[in-house]
Design a protein around this motif. Structure first.
Motif, short mmCIF file in Angstrom:
data_model
loop_
_atom_site.label_atom_id
_atom_site.label_comp_id
_atom_site.label_asym_id
_atom_site.label_seq_id
_atom_site.Cartn_x
_atom_site.Cartn_y
_atom_site.Cartn_z
N LYS A 42 0.85 -1.18 0.00
CA LYS A 42 0.00 0.00 0.00
C LYS A 42 0.89 1.23 0.00
O LYS A 42 1.73 1.40 0.89
N ALA A 43 0.73 2.06 -1.02
CA ALA A 43 1.58 3.24 -1.15
C ALA A 43 0.86 4.30 -1.97
O ALA A 43 -0.07 4.01 -2.72
N VAL A 44 1.31 5.54 -1.82
CA VAL A 44 0.79 6.67 -2.58
C VAL A 44 1.96 7.33 -3.28
O VAL A 44 2.92 7.77 -2.63
N LEU A 45 1.91 7.39 -4.62
CA LEU A 45 2.98 7.94 -5.43
C LEU A 45 2.58 9.32 -5.94
O LEU A 45 1.47 9.52 -6.40
N SER A 46 3.51 10.27 -5.87
CA SER A 46 3.25 11.63 -6.35
C SER A 46 4.45 12.14 -7.14
O SER A 46 5.59 12.12 -6.63
N PRO A 47 4.23 12.58 -8.40
CA PRO A 47 2.96 12.50 -9.15
C PRO A 47 2.66 11.07 -9.55
O PRO A 47 3.58 10.24 -9.66
N ASP A 48 1.38 10.78 -9.78
CA ASP A 48 0.98 9.41 -10.09
C ASP A 48 1.07 9.09 -11.57
O ASP A 48 0.89 7.94 -11.97
N VAL A 49 1.36 10.10 -12.40
CA VAL A 49 1.56 9.89 -13.84
C VAL A 49 2.99 10.32 -14.17
O VAL A 49 3.35 11.49 -14.03
N ILE A 50 3.80 9.36 -14.62
CA ILE A 50 5.20 9.65 -14.91
C ILE A 50 5.58 9.01 -16.24
O ILE A 50 4.90 8.11 -16.74
N ASP A 51 6.69 9.50 -16.82
CA ASP A 51 7.21 8.96 -18.07
C ASP A 51 8.17 7.81 -17.72
O ASP A 51 9.26 8.03 -17.18
N LEU A 52 7.75 6.58 -17.99
CA LEU A 52 8.54 5.42 -17.61
C LEU A 52 9.80 5.28 -18.45
O LEU A 52 10.77 4.64 -18.02
N GLU A 53 9.80 5.83 -19.66
CA GLU A 53 10.93 5.66 -20.58
C GLU A 53 11.92 6.81 -20.53
O GLU A 53 12.95 6.77 -21.23
N ALA A 54 11.66 7.83 -19.76
CA ALA A 54 12.53 9.00 -19.72
C ALA A 54 13.88 8.65 -19.10
O ALA A 54 13.94 7.92 -18.11
N PRO A 55 14.99 9.15 -19.67
CA PRO A 55 16.30 8.93 -19.04
C PRO A 55 16.44 9.78 -17.79
O PRO A 55 15.63 10.68 -17.52
#
Length: 221
Positions: free
Chosen positions: A70-83
């Motif tokens: 159980k966790a809360v991530l901020s921001p919840d929308v991120i670029d997974l492929e970004a270097p």
């Protein structure tokens, strides 16, 4: 929830973190030990993740659906492929579960992933420093000692049963902190010309093979 005297707990709180497994895909294990029993209270670790490491929000959502974390991530929308050099910092609030081996101990693990870094000079690895988490405590209907605990700015309910955000507290006394170091393999900048030449040669060769196969076996009107 019960009223809890945590004056000793805030002075004696310790938190450790450990990176498990090898490679770019690891598990971050966080363990906290309070000064005394925290029965009836929610315990969480607030972590700052630098650009060189990230948590996959889709993977996190799957784990939460199966009640594995159980966790809360901020921001919840991120670029997974970004270097690493174009990524942003992340904030993670990880809820800790009681450890059966110790009444005052809590722990939780979350998958983390390293990002690709720029080529470096004279070294084949980049270092990503993970600061020690901040331990937060939320005790419903209890009054924490103002000498030891101060309100923390966290807009997250203490549990999934809560209908709205509650007041979290962080200790005023500095716990025993321990940083973790993630070593990420990187390319050597002095090999840039060789890598570019081999990449161009391979691309040209593969393109030629595809074109030759298309001309030999293709049907053109």
């Amino acid at each position: 929830c019960v009223t809890l005297d945590v004056q000793a707990a805030c002075r004696d709180t310790t938190v450790t973190q450990e990176l498990l497994k090898e490679g770019f895909h690891r598990d971050l294990l966080v363990q906290a030990e309070l000064g005394e029993d925290a029965g009836g209270c929610a315990v969480a670790a607030r972590m700052h993740l630098p650009p060189g490491i990230f948590v996959d929000p889709y993977e996190l959502a799957t784990l939460q659906q199966h009640n594995l974390t159980k966790a809360v991530l901020s921001p919840d929308v991120i670029d997974l492929e970004a270097p690493e050099y174009s990524a942003r910092d992340l904030s993670l609030l990880l809820f800790l579960e009681p450890d059966a081996r110790c009444s005052r101990c809590f722990r939780a693990a979350v998958p983390v992933h390293a990002r690709y870094h720029r080529p470096a000079e004279g070294t084949e690895e980049a270092l990503v420093v993970l600061q020690s988490p901040e331990v937060l405590l939320c005790c419903c209907h209890s009054h924490l000692s103002a000498e030891c605990w101060e309100p923390a700015e966290v807009d997250t309910p203490c549990s999934s049963d809560s209908t709205g955000p509650c007041q979290w507290h962080s200790t005023k006394h500095r716990p025993a902190y321990e940083e973790s170091m993630l070593r990420v393999p990187v390319g050597l900048r002095e090999h840039s010309s060789l890598v570019c030449a081999l990449t161009l040669l391979t691309t040209g060769l593969c393109s030629g093979l595809i074109l030759a196969a298309a001309c030999k076996y293709g049907h053109f009107s």
